[in-house]
Design an enzyme around this catalytic site. Structure first.
Site: not given
Length: 419
Positions: A30, A61, A156, A159
């Site tokens: 997204y 972002k 979520d 790594p």
């Protein structure tokens, strides 16, 4: 799509210098992330409460608005920003500021000079117990803060969402799937504002219509995405995140094509703890405990439990094996929580002065069990996050306040880099 309650500017370059090719860091489903530098010109306004000084480097972002298809998509973005503002911990990425253009929503984050965790571990991935202990302790310290102080579950943890610097400082990122699951410990002294206000807005957005105003109100009140469902017991949880790092209860639901499973408020944080166990297994062994990508097979393997028969485990201490095994318990009621994990003998070896080794992060004072704390909670997660959301809504002065209290955090926004 609702009108998002963030300050509006003409373009990204009004506030930041960024090149879409040379400054590109990463992209997801997204959004894309870029290295960006805060500008210092008369055309780059200072957002009230922001700690981003001119010349500061951030990870920007950028979410394309044409990908925000539904009200839930908009609420998810609002939810992510509210949680990032809400959480202030040395091992959690810091929110710098948030704004929007007519085409994008932009979230400016602390820019971490480091690598994704597996890259930072090296080719073999398996590392010394001393190093693994230091890294895992930081992860769990952040999880204890989220779970017990803020009542937030990340959902979520993997790594790719954990950055490690050259001096082994851990920063957890990407709160796009994070949710509030219950009562918060602290009560924000604020009242939710619903007054829209815009800065340098295009004419068609400067005065939102009555319908748009209604959508803003809906977005603010529901910004925590059905948090009301988390305030009763039992509750319904939705499986999400990455399969390899998901807890058995989530994998079983996915394997049976279920949309939700019944759980309790106290069990929600155990989703993150299982993911932490997978990460710990990789650090100490150099491989995943389960290799299959078939959901039904994976669920069955998880029920049997992880194996510690690999030759690499032969060189590890029994405390290390026990620690990981307790995090990988298939039954969430038997799985260690964050507080208990920090008290485990493997995590708590003492130095010569009798103090836990390497504890450089701020520890949260809280009981070991979420259950003992339910009656003392004074505000539901929905109400608390709505209070945090107030900072994203324009203040009475006509300026947005999304970045309020940033200056009170424990470290400044620093110039850092994703690799």
């Amino acid at each position: 799509m609702s009108l998002l309650p963030f300050i509006i500017v003409d373009s990204i370059r009004t506030l930041y210098d960024v090149d879409e090719i040379y400054d590109f860091i990463n992209s997801g489903t997204y959004a894309s992330v870029y290295r960006a530098v805060r500008r210092d010109t008369p055309q780059s306004p200072f957002i009230q409460g922001a700690s981003v000084a001119p010349g500061s480097v951030v990870a920007l972002k950028v979410i394309q608005k044409n990908g925000i298809k539904t009200e839930k998509d908009a609420r998810d973005i609002i939810n992510e920003v509210a949680i990032l503002k809400y959480a202030q911990h040395p091992n959690i990425v810091r929110l710098a500021e948030v704004f929007q253009t007519t085409r994008e929503v932009c979230i400016a984050l602390e820019f971490v000079e480091g690598k994704e965790l597996l890259q930072g571990l090296g080719v073999s991935r398996a590392i010394t117990e001393v190093r693994a202990r230091n890294l895992i302790r930081q992860i769990i310290s952040a999880l204890m803060y989220l779970h017990e102080e803020k009542r937030v579950v990340h959902r979520d943890l993997k790594p790719e969402n954990i950055l490690v610097t050259a001096d082994d400082h851990i920063v957890i990122v990407d709160f796009g799937l994070a949710k509030v699951f219950g009562h918060t410990r602290h009560r924000p002294h604020a009242r939710l504002s619903l007054r829209p206000s815009f800065h340098q807005a295009p004419p068609d957005l400067a005065r939102p219509s009555e319908a748009q105003g209604h959508l803003i109100r809906s977005a603010s009140i529901e910004s925590v995405d059905s948090v009301a469902s988390h305030t009763d017991s039992p509750i319904l949880a939705t499986p999400c995140g990455t399969l390899k790092y998901a807890a058995p209860e989530a994998v079983r639901t996915m394997a049976s094509h279920g949309a939700q499973w019944s759980t309790t408020r106290g069990s929600m944080p155990k989703l993150d703890m299982y993911s932490c166990g997978i990460i710990g297994y990789i650090m100490l062994c150099g491989q995943l405990p389960y290799e299959t990508s078939n959901k039904a097979t994976l669920a069955a393997q998880m029920e049997r439990g992880a194996s510690f028969q690999s030759p690499r485990w032969a060189t590890r201490s029994e405390d290390a094996k026990n620690f990981v095994a307790l995090l990988l318990q298939p039954d969430p009621s038997l799985r260690m929580g964050a507080s208990d994990a920090l008290q485990h003998p493997w995590i708590r070896p003492c130095d010569d002065e009798g103090s836990p080794c390497g504890l450089t992060t701020t520890m949260v004072t809280s009981p070991n069990s979420l259950k003992d704390d339910e009656e003392s909670a004074t505000k539901s997660g929905r109400e608390a996050l709505s209070m945090a959301f107030q900072a994203m809504m324009p203040s009475c002065s006509g300026q947005p306040d999304v970045n309020a209290d940033v200056n009170g955090m424990q470290r400044p926004v620093k110039s850092v880099s994703y690799f």
